[in-house]
Design an enzyme around this catalytic site. Structure first.
Site, PDB file in Angstrom:
ATOM      1  N   HIS A  53      43.980  38.575  32.457  1.00 30.08           N
ATOM      2  CA  HIS A  53      44.820  38.810  33.633  1.00 30.08           C
ATOM      3  C   HIS A  53      46.109  39.539  33.278  1.00 30.08           C
ATOM      4  O   HIS A  53      46.983  39.700  34.135  1.00 30.08           O
ATOM      5  CB  HIS A  53      45.160  37.488  34.327  1.00 30.08           C
ATOM      6  N   SER A 105      45.092  31.926  34.475  1.00 27.67           N
ATOM      7  CA  SER A 105      44.451  32.462  35.675  1.00 27.67           C
ATOM      8  C   SER A 105      44.676  31.626  36.923  1.00 27.67           C
ATOM      9  O   SER A 105      44.549  32.132  38.026  1.00 27.67           O
ATOM     10  CB  SER A 105      42.960  32.650  35.422  1.00 27.67           C
ATOM     11  N   LYS A 133      38.560  42.827  35.821  1.00 31.96           N
ATOM     12  CA  LYS A 133      39.711  42.477  36.663  1.00 31.96           C
ATOM     13  C   LYS A 133      40.462  43.752  37.030  1.00 31.96           C
ATOM     14  O   LYS A 133      39.969  44.527  37.838  1.00 31.96           O
ATOM     15  CB  LYS A 133      40.525  41.405  35.972  1.00 31.96           C
TER      16      LYS A 133
END
Ligand code: PLP
Length: 391
Positions: free
Chosen positions: A208, A180, A239
Site C-alpha cells: 500500500h 492495510s 493496488k
C-alpha cells in the site's frame, strides 16, 4: 455421520456475528463510479489509487501484448523460459524502486510465500508486526521459523524481543510498509537502526506504499530516504499499479537466490504477457510524472478533513486508507448496507481482518474521485452516522 456438518456450523456462526462476507458483483471497469449489482455507486472500496485499472494506455499495451505473445505462459518460467516482457518489467521495477534487481511473482501474496521460507527456517526467528498482512503471516508459518509478534509499530517492543534472541541462527524482521486496515506507516528508520544493531535481516511489504508514498509513489523506502538499507522489499502490481502480480526487490543476490528457491516461482506459472505489458506502462507513467500521486494525496486530505470535522474516528491513518471506526461488526455491516442503498460502495471490515470490537468501514481514496464525489460521500456518512447514533 455428517462429515461436513462443521461447515454449516461455521457459516451459521459467521452469519450470526455479522461476519459473513457478502461478495458483490461488479459489472464493468473500475473507476470512481462503478456498476455493482445493477446499481451505479461511488466506489470507495478499491485499491486502484491512481485509476490505472482502467487506464487507456495500460489497456492498449495489454491488447498489443496478446497479439505478440498470445494469452498464456504455458508453464512455469524455470521450465518453459521467461518472456522478454517479464525481464523488462523486472528491470523497470528495480530502477523505479532504486534497487539493484527485482523478481516478479504471480501476486504479492505469492511473493511473501516465496521469500520468507527461502530466507528463514528451523532454528531461525521472525519478528513480525502484529498487524502484518495475512500473506506475511502465512509465509512465516510455512517457513517453520519461530514467529515472535511484536506490538504494532512499536520499536521498543521489537528491540526487547530481539535482545532475548541473541542465539537465533538468523533473525528476520518483517513489517508492512503501510498497514492495510489502519493506514498508518511503519516506523522504518527505527526498525532499521535496531536491525543493524542486532544483525537482523529486514523486509518490508510495500503493497500500500508504492504509488502512494515517496517521490512519485516510489514507496516507503523513498519516503524515509532509506535507499540501500532494507534487505528485501515485497510489492504488488494489483493496488496502485492497477493490474495484477507481485515482486521482490533488493540486491541481485536476493533475486538470484529466489529464482532458485522461491517455491511459487518454481512451481506456479507466471502472470500473462497482457498483465505484464500493462504493469510496464504503469511503472513508466509513474516514473515520468507525479501528477496522479499528488492528486490522491489532495483527495485524501480533502475527505479526511471533512470526516474528522463531522466527528468520525479515523484511527491513526496517515495515508489514503481511511478506516471509519464503528466498533460492532453488525452495526458496521448495516452501515455499509445503508451506504450502498444511498449509492456508496464502501465495505465493512470485521474480525479476523481487524480485531474483535474494531469493525470499520474502510474507505479507499483514489485520484479518480472528484471533490464533489468526496463531499457528497462525507455528507452521506454524516447522515447515516447520525441515524445509527455513532456521532
Ligand atoms: C494486498 C496485500 C498483499 C497481497 O497482494 P496481491 O498482489 O493482491 O496478492 C500483500 N501484502 C500486503 C501488505 C497487502 O496489503
Amino acid at each position: 455421520m455428517n462429515k461436513l456438518g462443521f461447515i454449516t456450523e461455521e457459516l451459521d456462526t459467521l452469519k450470526e456475528t455479522g461476519l459473513l462476507i457478502h461478495i458483490r458483483t461488479v459489472e464493468g471497469p473500475q473507476g470512481a463510479w462503478i456498476a455493482v449489482d445493477g446499481k451505479k455507486v461511488l466506489n470507495l472500496c478499491s485499491n486502484n489509487y491512481l485509476g490505472f485499472a482502467n487506464n487507456p494506455a495500460l489497456k492498449s499495451a495489454s491488447q498489443r501484448a496478446v497479439e505478440t505473445y498470445g494469452v498464456g505462459p504455458a508453464a512455469v518460467r524455470t521450465i518453459a523460459g521467461t518472456i522478454t516482457l517479464h525481464k523488462q518489467l523486472e528491470e523497470k521495477i528495480a530502477a523505479f524502486k532504486g534497487v539493484e534487481s527485482a523478481l516478479s511473482f504471480q501476486s504479492g501474496f505469492c511473493a511473501n510465500l516465496a521469500v520468507i521460507p527461502a530466507i528463514v527456517s528451523d532454528g531461525d526467528v521472525v519478528f513480525s508486526d502484529e498487524l502484518n498482512h495475512a500473506s506475511i503471516i502465512d509465509g512465516c508459518r510455512l517457513s517453520k521459523a519461530r514467529i515472535l509478534r511484536y506490538e504494532h509499530g512499536n520499536p521498543e517492543d521489537l528491540q526487547g524481543k530481539l535482545s532475548n534472541e541473541k542465539n537465533a541462527r538468523r533473525k528476520l524482521i518483517i513489517t508492512d510498509g503501510v498497514f492495510s486496515m489502519e493506514g498508518d506507516i511503519a516506523p522504518l528508520p527505527e526498525i532499521i537502526e535496531i536491525a543493524d544493531r542486532f544483525g537482523a535481516i529486514t523486509m518490508v511489504d510495500d503493497a500500500h506504499g508504492e504509488g502512494v508514498l515517496g517521490r512519485g509513489g516510489r514507496g516507503i523506502v523513498d519516503h524515509f530516504q532509506l535507499h540501500g538499507k532494507v534487505d528485501i522489499e515485497v510489492g504488488t502490481m494489483s493496488k496502485a499499479f492497477g493490474v495484477v502480480g507481485g515482486y521482490v526487490a533488493g540486491s541481485k543476490k536476493i533475486t538470484d537466490y529466489l529464482a532458485q528457491k522461491g517455491r511459487p516461482f518454481l512451481f506456479s506459472s507466471a502472470v500473462t504477457a497482457a498483465d505484464v505489458a500493462a504493469c510496464i506502462v504503469a511503472v513508466d507513467i509513474l516514473s515520468s510524472s507525479d501528477g496522479l500521486v499528488k492528486q490522491v494525496w489532495e483527495n485524501t486530505a480533502f475527505f479526511q478533513e471533512k470526516m474528522r470535522e463531522i466527528g468520525f474516528n479515523l484511527g491513526r491513518t496517515k495515508t489514503p486508507i481511511t478506516p471509519v471506526i464503528i466498533g460492532d461488526a453488525k452495526i458496521a455491516r448495516d452501515f455499509s448496507q445503508k451506504l450502498f442503498e444511498e449509492g456508496i460502495f464502501a465495505q465493512a471490515i470485521g474480525y479476523p481482518t481487524v480485531p474483535v470490537g474494531k469493525a470499520r468501514i474502510r474507505v479507499m481514496i483514489s485520484a479518480t474521485h472528484t471533490n464533489n464525489d468526496l463531499a457528497w460521500a462525507a455528507e452521506r456518512f454524516r447522515d447515516i452516522g447520525k441515524s445509527f447514533h455513532i456521532l
